[in-house]
Design a protein around this motif. Structure first.
Motif, short mmCIF file in Angstrom:
data_model
loop_
_atom_site.label_atom_id
_atom_site.label_comp_id
_atom_site.label_asym_id
_atom_site.label_seq_id
_atom_site.Cartn_x
_atom_site.Cartn_y
_atom_site.Cartn_z
N GLY A 199 0.80 -1.22 0.00
CA GLY A 199 0.00 0.00 0.00
C GLY A 199 0.83 1.26 0.00
N ASN A 200 1.88 1.27 -0.82
CA ASN A 200 2.80 2.42 -0.93
C ASN A 200 3.51 2.74 0.38
OD1 ASN A 200 2.36 2.81 -3.67
ND2 ASN A 200 0.63 4.19 -3.32
N ALA A 201 3.76 1.72 1.18
CA ALA A 201 4.51 1.91 2.43
C ALA A 201 5.98 2.12 2.10
CB ALA A 201 4.34 0.68 3.34
N MET A 202 6.64 2.88 2.95
CA MET A 202 8.06 3.15 2.75
C MET A 202 8.90 2.00 3.34
SD MET A 202 10.33 5.23 1.53
CE MET A 202 9.39 6.75 1.31
N THR A 203 9.86 1.51 2.57
CA THR A 203 10.76 0.45 3.02
C THR A 203 12.20 0.92 2.88
OG1 THR A 203 9.21 -1.28 2.34
CG2 THR A 203 11.49 -1.94 2.66
N ARG A 204 12.99 0.64 3.89
CA ARG A 204 14.42 0.97 3.84
C ARG A 204 15.22 -0.30 3.57
NH1 ARG A 204 16.41 5.07 8.02
NH2 ARG A 204 15.51 6.35 6.36
N CYS A 205 16.09 -0.25 2.58
CA CYS A 205 16.92 -1.39 2.21
C CYS A 205 18.38 -1.06 2.50
CB CYS A 205 16.74 -1.74 0.73
SG CYS A 205 17.79 -3.11 0.18
N GLY A 219 28.68 -11.88 -2.20
CA GLY A 219 27.34 -11.40 -2.52
C GLY A 219 26.99 -10.20 -1.66
N ALA A 220 25.69 -9.97 -1.48
CA ALA A 220 25.21 -8.84 -0.70
C ALA A 220 24.20 -9.33 0.33
CB ALA A 220 24.56 -7.80 -1.60
N ILE A 221 24.30 -8.81 1.55
CA ILE A 221 23.34 -9.10 2.60
C ILE A 221 22.33 -7.97 2.61
CG2 ILE A 221 23.01 -9.62 5.04
CD1 ILE A 221 26.16 -10.02 5.07
N LEU A 222 21.07 -8.29 2.38
CA LEU A 222 20.01 -7.28 2.34
C LEU A 222 19.17 -7.35 3.60
CD1 LEU A 222 20.87 -7.55 -0.67
CD2 LEU A 222 18.48 -7.17 -1.28
N VAL A 223 19.01 -6.21 4.25
CA VAL A 223 18.09 -6.09 5.38
C VAL A 223 17.05 -5.05 4.98
CG1 VAL A 223 17.80 -5.51 7.81
CG2 VAL A 223 19.88 -6.69 7.05
N LEU A 224 15.77 -5.47 4.93
CA LEU A 224 14.70 -4.59 4.48
C LEU A 224 13.77 -4.31 5.66
CD1 LEU A 224 15.12 -6.98 2.02
CD2 LEU A 224 14.00 -5.11 0.82
N GLN A 225 13.63 -3.04 5.99
CA GLN A 225 12.88 -2.62 7.16
C GLN A 225 11.77 -1.67 6.75
OE1 GLN A 225 15.10 -0.14 9.88
NE2 GLN A 225 13.95 -0.90 11.65
N GLU A 226 10.55 -1.99 7.14
CA GLU A 226 9.42 -1.12 6.84
C GLU A 226 9.45 0.08 7.78
OE1 GLU A 226 5.73 -3.13 6.77
OE2 GLU A 226 6.26 -4.41 5.07
N MET A 227 9.30 1.27 7.19
CA MET A 227 9.35 2.50 7.97
C MET A 227 7.95 2.88 8.44
SD MET A 227 12.53 2.77 7.58
CE MET A 227 12.86 4.36 8.34
N LEU A 228 7.88 3.43 9.63
CA LEU A 228 6.60 3.82 10.19
C LEU A 228 6.05 5.08 9.54
CD1 LEU A 228 7.21 3.19 14.01
CD2 LEU A 228 5.98 1.75 12.38
#
Length: 236
Positions: A199-205, A219-228
């Motif tokens: 729903g167009n939420a902001m995510t930080r990668c 490779g790359a370690i990805l941590v994806l965190q949804e922003m409030l």
């Protein structure tokens, strides 16, 4: 590594043929030979990124080949976990298949996620954020359950698959690929994006290089965190 993998598949195909024609004597002989061939591939320590990919791809291919046999699937899933522990786990977990390091040998340093967090499957699985490890050919090497759930998949089902399958060619080419390439070059990359799935939420990668003990980028370690907080989707 290539020769060991090819030897296994040669014996595997012979065994499949022996089963098909019902040659019990040949089946018995190949049964005794195929286990050492499998062990040889799994025990081989990858010397570079190419061998590492080959080893993981080998287990993934075997998983797919034996997908109808639950016992075999569980066994190969266990082997995949052992490989993850060997190359990306803690020192205690990095000795699979009964191998021991010689006295005085320096244990391989485990790559880090962020700060003091070691790239260990148990730790990654328990994180409240989505976590994935992407190889330098843009394929999943690892996904924690939360990330796999976002794509309605199981973590093991993502391993070996290209990220394009899950995010689409346009998003991959326009944004994700260039960020991954920067990370593969040794840079820590962090950026925000709008997730239409949420729903167009902001995510930080946050992308962190995944390094081998020799200092090579695996490779790359990805941590994806949804922003409030929300942000204008048209903002840069």
């Amino acid at each position: 590594m290539k020769a060991l993998v090819e030897l296994f598949w040669f014996k595997y195909s012979q065994l499949q043929h022996a089963v098909k024609i019902g040659n019990e004597k040949l089946i018995s002989m190949l049964d005794r030979e195929i286990e050492p061939a499998l062990t040889a591939v799994l025990q081989k320590e990858a010397s570079d990124v190419s061998e590492l990919r080959s080893q993981f791809q080998f287990v993934v291919d075997l998983l797919r080949e034996e997908s109808e046999d639950r016992a075999c699937v569980l066994r190969q899933a266990h082997n995949l976990k052992l490989l993850l522990d060997r190359y990306f786990g803690t020192d205690e977990a990095a000795r699979p298949f009964g191998l021991n390091q010689p006295d005085g040998a320096r244990p391989a340093a485990a790559p880090r996620i962020v700060e003091d967090g070691l790239l260990n499957e148990a730790i990654l699985d328990s994180l409240p954020d989505r976590v994935a490890v992407i190889t330098t050919d843009y394929r999943y090497l690892y996904s924690n359950p939360l990330n796999a759930e976002r794509f309605s998949e199981k973590p093991i089902d993502l391993v070996g698959r290209h990220v394009v399958e899950f995010i689409g060619v346009q998003r991959f080419e326009s944004r994700v690929k260039r960020h991954l390439d920067r990370c593969f070059a040794g840079e820590v990359v962090e950026y925000d994006y709008i997730s239409s799935r949420r729903g167009n939420a902001m995510t930080r990668c946050r992308m962190t290089p995944c390094m081998s003990a020799a200092g090579n980028v695996l490779g790359a370690i990805l941590v994806l965190q949804e922003m409030l907080e929300s942000r204008d989707p048209m903002a840069a």
